[in-house]
Motif scaffolding. Sequence first.
Motif, PDB file in Angstrom:
ATOM      1  N   TYR A  17       0.835  -1.200   0.000  1.00  0.00           N
ATOM      2  CA  TYR A  17       0.000   0.000   0.000  1.00  0.00           C
ATOM      3  C   TYR A  17       0.869   1.249   0.000  1.00  0.00           C
ATOM      4  CZ  TYR A  17      -3.255  -3.519   1.720  1.00  0.00           C
ATOM      5  OH  TYR A  17      -4.009  -4.650   1.868  1.00  0.00           O
ATOM      6  N   LEU A  18       0.466   2.233  -0.778  1.00  0.00           N
ATOM      7  CA  LEU A  18       1.163   3.510  -0.804  1.00  0.00           C
ATOM      8  C   LEU A  18       0.677   4.341   0.378  1.00  0.00           C
ATOM      9  CD1 LEU A  18       3.099   5.398  -2.315  1.00  0.00           C
ATOM     10  CD2 LEU A  18       1.125   6.224  -3.613  1.00  0.00           C
ATOM     11  N   ILE A  19       1.594   4.739   1.243  1.00  0.00           N
ATOM     12  CA  ILE A  19       1.272   5.578   2.405  1.00  0.00           C
ATOM     13  C   ILE A  19       1.432   7.049   2.029  1.00  0.00           C
ATOM     14  CG2 ILE A  19       1.921   6.163   4.776  1.00  0.00           C
ATOM     15  CD1 ILE A  19       0.812   3.384   4.637  1.00  0.00           C
ATOM     16  N   SER A  20       2.570   7.394   1.434  1.00  0.00           N
ATOM     17  CA  SER A  20       2.800   8.773   0.996  1.00  0.00           C
ATOM     18  C   SER A  20       1.993   8.993  -0.274  1.00  0.00           C
ATOM     19  CB  SER A  20       4.288   9.016   0.745  1.00  0.00           C
ATOM     20  OG  SER A  20       4.831   7.995  -0.053  1.00  0.00           O
ATOM     21  N   GLN A  21       1.283  10.082  -0.329  1.00  0.00           N
ATOM     22  CA  GLN A  21       0.367  10.322  -1.443  1.00  0.00           C
ATOM     23  C   GLN A  21       1.026  11.121  -2.553  1.00  0.00           C
ATOM     24  OE1 GLN A  21      -2.969   8.869  -1.403  1.00  0.00           O
ATOM     25  NE2 GLN A  21      -1.533   7.793  -0.098  1.00  0.00           N
ATOM     26  N   ARG A  22       0.601  10.848  -3.756  1.00  0.00           N
ATOM     27  CA  ARG A  22       1.107  11.573  -4.919  1.00  0.00           C
ATOM     28  C   ARG A  22       0.537  12.980  -4.937  1.00  0.00           C
ATOM     29  NH1 ARG A  22       4.570   8.111  -6.770  1.00  0.00           N
ATOM     30  NH2 ARG A  22       3.955   5.976  -7.084  1.00  0.00           N
ATOM     31  N   PRO A  23       1.274  13.950  -5.389  1.00  0.00           N
ATOM     32  CA  PRO A  23       2.622  13.792  -5.891  1.00  0.00           C
ATOM     33  C   PRO A  23       3.610  13.608  -4.746  1.00  0.00           C
ATOM     34  CG  PRO A  23       2.023  16.101  -5.951  1.00  0.00           C
ATOM     35  CD  PRO A  23       0.812  15.342  -5.476  1.00  0.00           C
ATOM     36  N   LEU A  24       4.516  12.664  -4.914  1.00  0.00           N
ATOM     37  CA  LEU A  24       5.529  12.410  -3.900  1.00  0.00           C
ATOM     38  C   LEU A  24       6.434  13.625  -3.811  1.00  0.00           C
ATOM     39  CD1 LEU A  24       6.427   8.754  -4.880  1.00  0.00           C
ATOM     40  CD2 LEU A  24       4.928   9.521  -3.030  1.00  0.00           C
ATOM     41  N   ASN A  75       9.317  14.600  -0.718  1.00  0.00           N
ATOM     42  CA  ASN A  75      10.674  14.327  -0.266  1.00  0.00           C
ATOM     43  C   ASN A  75      10.959  12.857  -0.019  1.00  0.00           C
ATOM     44  OD1 ASN A  75      11.439  17.134  -0.162  1.00  0.00           O
ATOM     45  ND2 ASN A  75      10.027  17.277   1.538  1.00  0.00           N
ATOM     46  N   LEU A  76       9.903  12.074   0.194  1.00  0.00           N
ATOM     47  CA  LEU A  76      10.098  10.654   0.430  1.00  0.00           C
ATOM     48  C   LEU A  76       8.864   9.901  -0.009  1.00  0.00           C
ATOM     49  CD1 LEU A  76       8.308   9.703   3.148  1.00  0.00           C
ATOM     50  CD2 LEU A  76      10.066  10.993   4.275  1.00  0.00           C
ATOM     51  N   GLU A  77       9.019   8.592  -0.118  1.00  0.00           N
ATOM     52  CA  GLU A  77       7.868   7.736  -0.396  1.00  0.00           C
ATOM     53  C   GLU A  77       7.858   6.632   0.649  1.00  0.00           C
ATOM     54  OE1 GLU A  77       8.130   5.528  -4.193  1.00  0.00           O
ATOM     55  OE2 GLU A  77      10.227   6.123  -4.245  1.00  0.00           O
ATOM     56  N   MET A  78       6.653   6.240   1.048  1.00  0.00           N
ATOM     57  CA  MET A  78       6.515   5.222   2.077  1.00  0.00           C
ATOM     58  C   MET A  78       5.454   4.221   1.664  1.00  0.00           C
ATOM     59  SD  MET A  78       5.673   5.622   6.127  1.00  0.00           S
ATOM     60  CE  MET A  78       7.339   5.998   6.625  1.00  0.00           C
ATOM     61  N   TYR A  79       5.751   2.943   1.922  1.00  0.00           N
ATOM     62  CA  TYR A  79       4.847   1.855   1.588  1.00  0.00           C
ATOM     63  C   TYR A  79       4.664   0.958   2.807  1.00  0.00           C
ATOM     64  CZ  TYR A  79       6.062   3.201  -3.165  1.00  0.00           C
ATOM     65  OH  TYR A  79       6.265   3.906  -4.313  1.00  0.00           O
ATOM     66  N   ALA A  80       3.454   0.476   3.018  1.00  0.00           N
ATOM     67  CA  ALA A  80       3.177  -0.552   4.016  1.00  0.00           C
ATOM     68  C   ALA A  80       2.982  -1.850   3.263  1.00  0.00           C
ATOM     69  CB  ALA A  80       1.926  -0.199   4.811  1.00  0.00           C
ATOM     70  N   VAL A 115       5.203  -4.833   7.284  1.00  0.00           N
ATOM     71  CA  VAL A 115       6.475  -4.138   7.111  1.00  0.00           C
ATOM     72  C   VAL A 115       6.239  -2.734   6.549  1.00  0.00           C
ATOM     73  CG1 VAL A 115       7.708  -6.314   6.728  1.00  0.00           C
ATOM     74  CG2 VAL A 115       6.825  -5.040   4.771  1.00  0.00           C
ATOM     75  N   LEU A 116       7.253  -1.892   6.679  1.00  0.00           N
ATOM     76  CA  LEU A 116       7.244  -0.549   6.083  1.00  0.00           C
ATOM     77  C   LEU A 116       8.521  -0.353   5.275  1.00  0.00           C
ATOM     78  CD1 LEU A 116       6.126   1.875   8.946  1.00  0.00           C
ATOM     79  CD2 LEU A 116       4.818   1.216   6.924  1.00  0.00           C
ATOM     80  N   TRP A 117       8.368   0.272   4.104  1.00  0.00           N
ATOM     81  CA  TRP A 117       9.506   0.716   3.309  1.00  0.00           C
ATOM     82  C   TRP A 117       9.440   2.238   3.243  1.00  0.00           C
ATOM     83  CZ3 TRP A 117       6.563  -3.461   1.521  1.00  0.00           C
ATOM     84  CH2 TRP A 117       7.252  -4.658   1.261  1.00  0.00           C
ATOM     85  N   THR A 118      10.533   2.916   3.580  1.00  0.00           N
ATOM     86  CA  THR A 118      10.616   4.373   3.453  1.00  0.00           C
ATOM     87  C   THR A 118      11.792   4.674   2.538  1.00  0.00           C
ATOM     88  OG1 THR A 118       9.751   4.647   5.682  1.00  0.00           O
ATOM     89  CG2 THR A 118      10.847   6.547   4.705  1.00  0.00           C
ATOM     90  N   ILE A 119      11.552   5.486   1.499  1.00  0.00           N
ATOM     91  CA  ILE A 119      12.542   5.749   0.469  1.00  0.00           C
ATOM     92  C   ILE A 119      12.681   7.256   0.280  1.00  0.00           C
ATOM     93  CG2 ILE A 119      13.162   5.373  -1.958  1.00  0.00           C
ATOM     94  CD1 ILE A 119      11.126   2.924  -1.744  1.00  0.00           C
ATOM     95  N   GLY A 120      13.898   7.743   0.312  1.00  0.00           N
ATOM     96  CA  GLY A 120      14.107   9.165   0.091  1.00  0.00           C
ATOM     97  C   GLY A 120      15.440   9.427  -0.606  1.00  0.00           C
ATOM     98  N   PRO A 121      15.445  10.298  -1.603  1.00  0.00           N
ATOM     99  CA  PRO A 121      14.266  10.880  -2.218  1.00  0.00           C
ATOM    100  C   PRO A 121      13.507   9.816  -2.997  1.00  0.00           C
ATOM    101  CG  PRO A 121      16.221  11.472  -3.483  1.00  0.00           C
ATOM    102  CD  PRO A 121      16.706  10.728  -2.258  1.00  0.00           C
ATOM    103  N   PRO A 122      12.260  10.105  -3.387  1.00  0.00           N
ATOM    104  CA  PRO A 122      11.480   9.130  -4.128  1.00  0.00           C
ATOM    105  C   PRO A 122      12.215   8.650  -5.370  1.00  0.00           C
ATOM    106  CG  PRO A 122      10.115  10.984  -3.510  1.00  0.00           C
ATOM    107  CD  PRO A 122      11.542  11.362  -3.179  1.00  0.00           C
TER     108      PRO A 122
END
Length: 191
Positions: free
Chosen positions: A96-103, A105-110, A181-188
């Motif tokens: 699941y996409l946690i951070s909403q578009r438009p991304l 500074n970072l993107e986060m997924y559960a 789990v969570l994935w956090t990615i920066g920058p997107p």
Amino acid sequence: MTESETEYLGVRIRAYRNMRQMTVRGLAAEAKASASFISQLERGQTSASIGMLRRIAGALGITVADLFNEQDEVGHRVVRRAERPELPTKPGTRKYLISQRPLQNLEMYAGELDPGASTGDEPYAHGDSQEIFLILRGQVTLWLGPADSAAPHVLAPGDSVEYRTSIPHRVVNDGDETAEVLWTIGPPTPA
């Protein structure tokens, strides 16, 4: 487009480029345009075709609509668990996409992985950003590196691993309960 719309578009492109920590030349290369064209566009001195706007938006990891959306200036966005966009994944997994578009500074997924499920048979890589992988529930094995030499990391709730997204990685739920789990990615990473 009117002159003020052209200027607004240029401001938006520059803001997204700066958010992505891209240079004018970097954006130009990704969008297959000249640096002088991107510079003129950002200053509102020229306009762009729809095709060019698609390439620019793609290079920035956004949609063409995002370039014109005045609504995303809001300081915060609430996403209810039941409203998270679900992404296509392998059987036995949900992402699941946690951070909403438009991304920005970072993107986060559960993610949820059923017992025995994985992110795929082969490790995958995407872009070259910083990624933090955090286990919320269950136990998983994170494989880092190419398939023939990947190093396994057995992780329990509260454990995390930090790595570059350019390093091939794969997650397997070897436990007997569904893992969260969570994935956090920066920058997107680019779309």
